[in-house]
Design an enzyme around this catalytic site. Sequence first.
Site, mmCIF file in Angstrom:
data_model
loop_
_atom_site.group_PDB
_atom_site.id
_atom_site.type_symbol
_atom_site.label_atom_id
_atom_site.label_comp_id
_atom_site.label_asym_id
_atom_site.label_seq_id
_atom_site.Cartn_x
_atom_site.Cartn_y
_atom_site.Cartn_z
ATOM 1 N N CYS A 199 -13.205 -28.477 7.406
ATOM 2 C CA CYS A 199 -11.965 -27.826 6.988
ATOM 3 C C CYS A 199 -10.825 -28.842 6.942
ATOM 4 O O CYS A 199 -10.734 -29.726 7.786
ATOM 5 C CB CYS A 199 -11.652 -26.702 7.969
ATOM 6 N N ASP A 205 0.862 -1.181 0.000
ATOM 7 C CA ASP A 205 0.000 0.000 0.000
ATOM 8 C C ASP A 205 0.902 1.236 0.000
ATOM 9 O O ASP A 205 2.132 1.129 -0.046
ATOM 10 C CB ASP A 205 -0.966 -0.041 1.189
ATOM 11 N N SER A 206 0.294 2.409 0.056
ATOM 12 C CA SER A 206 1.088 3.633 -0.097
ATOM 13 C C SER A 206 1.428 4.287 1.234
ATOM 14 O O SER A 206 2.201 5.238 1.273
ATOM 15 C CB SER A 206 0.297 4.634 -0.935
ATOM 16 N N GLY A 207 0.825 3.802 2.313
ATOM 17 C CA GLY A 207 1.012 4.461 3.601
ATOM 18 C C GLY A 207 -0.014 5.550 3.837
ATOM 19 O O GLY A 207 -0.143 6.062 4.946
ATOM 20 N N GLY A 208 -0.755 5.912 2.802
ATOM 21 C CA GLY A 208 -1.738 6.989 2.921
ATOM 22 C C GLY A 208 -2.760 6.726 4.018
ATOM 23 O O GLY A 208 -2.939 7.542 4.926
ATOM 24 N N PHE A 209 -3.379 5.570 3.961
ATOM 25 C CA PHE A 209 -4.408 5.247 4.942
ATOM 26 C C PHE A 209 -3.863 5.307 6.365
ATOM 27 O O PHE A 209 -4.502 5.860 7.274
ATOM 28 C CB PHE A 209 -4.982 3.846 4.653
ATOM 29 N N ASP A 247 -7.818 -7.236 0.579
ATOM 30 C CA ASP A 247 -6.847 -7.537 1.630
ATOM 31 C C ASP A 247 -7.457 -7.112 2.956
ATOM 32 O O ASP A 247 -8.315 -6.213 2.985
ATOM 33 C CB ASP A 247 -5.551 -6.738 1.451
ATOM 34 N N HIS A 300 -5.791 -21.389 10.456
ATOM 35 C CA HIS A 300 -7.162 -21.742 10.082
ATOM 36 C C HIS A 300 -7.888 -20.581 9.386
ATOM 37 O O HIS A 300 -8.514 -20.763 8.345
ATOM 38 C CB HIS A 300 -7.980 -22.188 11.295
ATOM 39 N N CYS A 347 -7.176 -27.941 11.731
ATOM 40 C CA CYS A 347 -8.370 -28.788 11.855
ATOM 41 C C CYS A 347 -8.043 -30.262 11.682
ATOM 42 O O CYS A 347 -8.743 -31.119 12.214
ATOM 43 C CB CYS A 347 -9.431 -28.333 10.857
ATOM 44 N N CYS A 382 -7.522 -27.771 6.888
ATOM 45 C CA CYS A 382 -6.283 -27.051 7.190
ATOM 46 C C CYS A 382 -5.482 -27.838 8.237
ATOM 47 O O CYS A 382 -6.002 -28.748 8.882
ATOM 48 C CB CYS A 382 -6.562 -25.627 7.683
ATOM 49 N N GLN A 394 -11.209 7.878 -5.141
ATOM 50 C CA GLN A 394 -11.820 8.407 -3.924
ATOM 51 C C GLN A 394 -13.176 9.019 -4.289
ATOM 52 O O GLN A 394 -13.701 8.729 -5.356
ATOM 53 C CB GLN A 394 -10.880 9.417 -3.240
ATOM 54 N N GLY A 419 -11.305 4.616 0.244
ATOM 55 C CA GLY A 419 -12.262 5.363 1.048
ATOM 56 C C GLY A 419 -13.476 4.560 1.461
ATOM 57 O O GLY A 419 -14.483 5.115 1.901
ATOM 58 N N ASP A 439 -2.600 8.393 -1.576
ATOM 59 C CA ASP A 439 -3.893 9.063 -1.692
ATOM 60 C C ASP A 439 -4.312 9.690 -0.370
ATOM 61 O O ASP A 439 -3.701 9.437 0.671
ATOM 62 C CB ASP A 439 -4.966 8.057 -2.126
#
Lengths: 375, 375
Positions: free
Chosen positions: A305, A93-97, A267, A336, A310, A307, A190, A217, A147
């Site tokens: 499951c 990501d850009s770090g903006g958030f 994500d 899991h 499990c 995994c 945005q 956003g 952003d």
Amino acid sequence: MAIRYELIKECKQSGARLGRLHTPHGVINTPIFMPVGTAATVKAMTPEELKEMDAEIILSNTYHLFLRPGHELIEKAGGLHKFMNWDRPILTDSGGFQVFSLGDLRKITEEGVEFRSHIDGSKQFLSPEKATEVQNALGSDIMMAFDECAPYPADYDYVKNSLERTTRWAKRCKDAHKNPDTQALFGIVQGGMYKDLREQSVRELLELDFPGYSVGGLSVGEPKDLMNEVLEYTVPLLPKDKPRYLMGVGSPDALIDGVIRGIDMFDCVLPTRIARNGQCMTSQGKVVIKHAKYREDFTPLDPECDCYTCKNYTKAYLRHLYKANEILSARLLSTHNLHFLISLMKDVRQAIMDDRLLDFREEFFKKYYGDIKPV
Amino acid sequence: MAIRYELIKECKQSGARLGRLHTPHGVINTPIFMPVGTAATVKAMTPEELKEMDAEIILSNTYHLFLRPGHELIEKAGGLHKFMNWDRPILTDSGGFQVFSLGDLRKITEEGVEFRSHIDGSKQFLSPEKATEVQNALGSDIMMAFDECAPYPADYDYVKNSLERTTRWAKRCKDAHKNPDTQALFGIVQGGMYKDLREQSVRELLELDFPGYSVGGLSVGEPKDLMNEVLEYTVPLLPKDKPRYLMGVGSPDALIDGVIRGIDMFDCVLPTRIARNGQCMTSQGKVVIKHAKYREDFTPLDPECDCYTCKNYTKAYLRHLYKANEILSARLLSTHNLHFLISLMKDVRQAIMDDRLLDFREEFFKKYYGDIKPV
């Protein structure tokens, strides 16, 4: 071009699409959920374990790596893939958030954002150019433009100014980007919860011609219906031959409803974060492992499951580990939950292939949530 | 008999011996280091990872499992092996050392020890019969008699009374033991730092004829020379056809010096505990991973090591994980430290086979400690 999106099929029951995204570190199948490795590690997991559960791409955070250990160090190590021993695709990501989430600790100007590090309180600065420089140093396959993420709620004028700045910053990111042949830079749409502003944002970003677009956003506190509404009028404006990414979304309902509206990539820290708090997503719905009813429950966490957790452990043992605050608890529950979301997306892709994503949604919601919310 | 000790060879250079211990869950090679899984998990590790590093037996703690989750629960789960998904041998201690370590929180009588739980402050009671019942419920391959571990320093009369009570308690453990055919109960030699009291303790315990013996009351704060001295006059009194176990010892020098004096089995939380504090045992000596000198060190933690951590990660990455307080740090450093001690014991066994344990000791000490302490 660093990446190429291949549209395989559109669902006849919904706006969902099946695709493949070709990146410098391999091909990923979309729609896809990307586990988050904030500090150059998906918390509690090794790369081999992520591969065993078929994680095809992970996300890492520019804000965190910029502050610690620093992008220059990671560049010296040979890039983020090599530093963390992960040879499949990485999105940063850009770090903006993150910097906007710092609230009073940051100051926004046209140039960029000045903020205090959450680690040592030191004064730091991120701008479109700096965020791009950092991501170039990290060497991620997919980078995000820096952003400004407007809060929810926010008034029309604030959001309009914010999206216009985001466009100007996107242009500056593109100009600063050193490796367009090996790293794809995505633009971020945005415009808050305002339809005409979303349209304006898409229009401006399309002129800059990015290889992929994120709808930003969202998942910032608004009701889920509103998020779905924004997706409904925003996603169709995006080009069909480019991937579309919805950031910070990881609950099963939001993933499925996002796919139905044409989103390809997601994500979220949710599966690993709730795992560390003893909460699990299962085919029978949510399980809170500390509950007394699991004390002598010698059945698997999720009977459907396959995994590692499990297949090998009982709820009684997992409850014990959680209550004893054992590291293995975080490991087994993270395993899991990540496996659950990755498998869910496999099922979603199959349902698109079979033109029955709405039917799949109904079946899944009944089982997981106990009722069928309207699409 | 639950176990059988097979003496393969005695070292011509020292009192060390090479052997095999046959247990209901498989054969272990001695001398051996046993990783500690206090709460039914070797902290941060899975059973598969322990097997990959050739851990042949682990230890678990009666005191901790008695309090949480409770031995009845583990018995219902099918025993400790099944509960924690470990199918190789398990040794359980008696809880004696832990309750005595509680200081003011416990009260000793001839009947047993009343104490306050460190978890919830509840009043609890352990006695020879109770500790045996708990270990019978856990189903460990090797159980320890409930003993009184005298502190260091302690005066002669205190130690004498304490060892005599330990003998009486050992008899009560033997009488209470329900599964002598599938679980071997070891006696624990006490007697502090007094030669005649150690002799008395051995004499009394031999009359009870246990399938194995531990030298207790060491590694409780006394100088290492004194520990070695006690071993020198105590171990030769023990029968050659039974295994000998030194409890709570895990530093490389103490392991080697214990083997030289005829010890076959060791356990200690040291490798996993120091790993969580960022400290590592390497062929070049101790490494404190947070040190600034490792910031840009892109070499493995130990260039001579072939563990998962050393094969895949750099010191710079490990330092980053440790400083970011990531769970993966505890995992990777625990993996390395356990692998280091297990490999050390393999080398020690080879050196016994080659009749050169004293030479091996000198070479190892030079490299690890930078000097050769007297044997």
